[in-house]
Design a protein around this motif. Structure first.
Motif, short mmCIF file in Angstrom:
data_model
loop_
_atom_site.label_atom_id
_atom_site.label_comp_id
_atom_site.label_asym_id
_atom_site.label_seq_id
_atom_site.Cartn_x
_atom_site.Cartn_y
_atom_site.Cartn_z
N LYS A 1 0.85 -1.26 0.03
CA LYS A 1 0.01 0.12 -0.03
C LYS A 1 0.95 1.31 -0.10
CE LYS A 1 -3.32 -2.30 3.03
NZ LYS A 1 -4.16 -2.22 4.29
N PRO A 2 0.23 2.27 -0.30
CA PRO A 2 1.12 3.67 -0.36
C PRO A 2 1.73 3.76 0.93
CG PRO A 2 -0.68 3.82 -1.81
CD PRO A 2 -0.89 2.60 -1.17
N GLU A 3 1.06 3.51 2.09
CA GLU A 3 1.41 3.94 3.30
C GLU A 3 2.49 2.90 3.78
OE1 GLU A 3 -1.68 3.11 2.36
OE2 GLU A 3 -3.01 2.08 3.84
N ASP A 4 2.97 2.05 3.02
CA ASP A 4 3.98 1.21 3.31
C ASP A 4 5.30 1.85 3.09
OD1 ASP A 4 2.25 -1.66 2.31
OD2 ASP A 4 2.72 -0.84 4.35
N THR A 5 5.04 3.01 2.06
CA THR A 5 6.33 3.88 1.64
C THR A 5 7.25 4.17 2.89
OG1 THR A 5 5.31 4.65 -0.31
CG2 THR A 5 7.35 5.76 0.37
N ALA A 6 8.53 3.96 2.70
CA ALA A 6 9.43 4.11 3.99
C ALA A 6 10.78 3.63 3.68
CB ALA A 6 9.07 3.54 5.29
N ALA A 7 11.67 4.08 4.38
CA ALA A 7 12.90 3.56 4.37
C ALA A 7 12.88 2.13 5.52
CB ALA A 7 14.20 4.25 5.01
N GLU B 1 22.05 -3.78 19.90
CA GLU B 1 21.47 -3.76 18.92
C GLU B 1 22.42 -3.41 17.60
OE1 GLU B 1 16.73 -3.36 19.11
OE2 GLU B 1 17.94 -1.48 19.32
N SER B 2 22.30 -3.99 16.50
CA SER B 2 22.92 -3.42 15.03
C SER B 2 22.12 -3.25 14.08
CB SER B 2 24.05 -4.47 14.68
OG SER B 2 24.62 -4.29 13.52
N TRP B 3 22.25 -2.04 13.28
CA TRP B 3 21.29 -1.73 12.46
C TRP B 3 21.88 -1.71 10.75
CZ3 TRP B 3 16.42 -0.74 13.29
CH2 TRP B 3 16.05 -0.45 14.88
N GLY B 4 21.10 -2.08 9.97
CA GLY B 4 21.72 -1.86 8.55
C GLY B 4 21.50 -0.44 8.14
N GLN B 5 21.96 -0.40 6.90
CA GLN B 5 21.90 1.09 6.26
C GLN B 5 20.48 1.57 5.84
OE1 GLN B 5 23.03 -1.32 4.70
NE2 GLN B 5 22.23 -1.20 2.55
N GLY B 6 19.81 0.65 5.59
CA GLY B 6 18.56 0.96 5.13
C GLY B 6 18.27 1.02 3.71
N THR B 7 16.87 0.61 3.24
CA THR B 7 16.80 0.42 2.07
C THR B 7 15.18 0.97 1.80
OG1 THR B 7 16.50 -1.06 0.07
CG2 THR B 7 15.83 -1.91 2.18
N GLN B 8 15.00 1.76 0.48
CA GLN B 8 13.83 2.51 0.43
C GLN B 8 12.89 1.80 -0.21
OE1 GLN B 8 13.12 5.71 1.49
NE2 GLN B 8 11.12 5.27 0.46
N VAL B 9 11.73 1.62 0.00
CA VAL B 9 10.62 1.03 -0.46
C VAL B 9 9.46 2.19 -0.53
CG1 VAL B 9 8.66 -0.47 -0.33
CG2 VAL B 9 10.89 -1.19 0.61
N THR B 10 9.07 2.29 -2.06
CA THR B 10 8.03 3.29 -2.48
C THR B 10 7.01 2.74 -3.19
OG1 THR B 10 9.83 4.87 -2.69
CG2 THR B 10 7.86 5.29 -3.86
N VAL B 11 5.89 2.89 -2.68
CA VAL B 11 4.74 2.17 -3.29
C VAL B 11 3.81 3.45 -3.61
CG1 VAL B 11 2.60 0.98 -2.95
CG2 VAL B 11 4.92 0.57 -1.58
N SER B 12 3.65 3.32 -5.10
CA SER B 12 2.92 4.70 -5.76
C SER B 12 2.48 4.10 -7.28
CB SER B 12 3.87 5.60 -5.83
OG SER B 12 3.42 6.84 -6.74
N SER B 13 1.40 4.72 -7.62
CA SER B 13 0.59 4.56 -8.79
C SER B 13 1.45 5.53 -9.86
CB SER B 13 -0.54 4.42 -8.80
OG SER B 13 -1.13 5.46 -8.33
#
Length: 119
Positions: A85-91, A107-119
């Motif tokens: 859904k569009p509201e899933d858009t986030a890093a 805790e250890s963190w990754g660098q992040g990956t972008q997810v964009t949900v858009s029509s």
């Protein structure tokens, strides 16, 4: 120390699917749990899904749509995201919880990956 490297983000239309991967290296024997968090612009980072001790937990907003899975032999955690859904858009950030001593966890963190949900 444990290093986390994510992959699999991208852009998709509503209703589509993506699979994120996160591979850990280093002192992986310290890992007690792995999971995914996300952070949208202007919002706080929130838990998406976590796998620990053979159990999994999901945010209510993704239950029934996202699936977390671990391959311990590969030190990898996956997040299969369906019906996006569009509201899933986030890093999206991979997270590992580490037992570094009898009394101490970090805790250890990754660098992040972008997810964009858009029509």
């Amino acid at each position: 120390q444990v290093q986390l490297v994510e992959s699999g983000g991208g852009s998709v239309q509503p209703g589509g699917s993506l699979r994120l991967s996160c591979t850990a290296s280093g002192r992986t024997y310290q890992i007690t749990g792995m999971g995914w968090y996300r952070q949208a612009p202007g919002k706080e980072r929130e838990l998406v899904a976590i796998s620990s001790g053979g159990t999994t937990n999901y945010a209510d907003s993704v239950k029934g749509r996202f699936t977390i899975a671990r391959d311990n032999a590969k030190n990898t955690v996956y997040l299969q995201m369906d019906s996006l859904k569009p509201e899933d858009t986030a890093a999206y950030y991979c997270n590992a919880k580490l037992q570094v001593s009898i009394e101490a966890t970090v805790e250890s963190w990754g660098q992040g990956t972008q997810v964009t949900v858009s029509s």
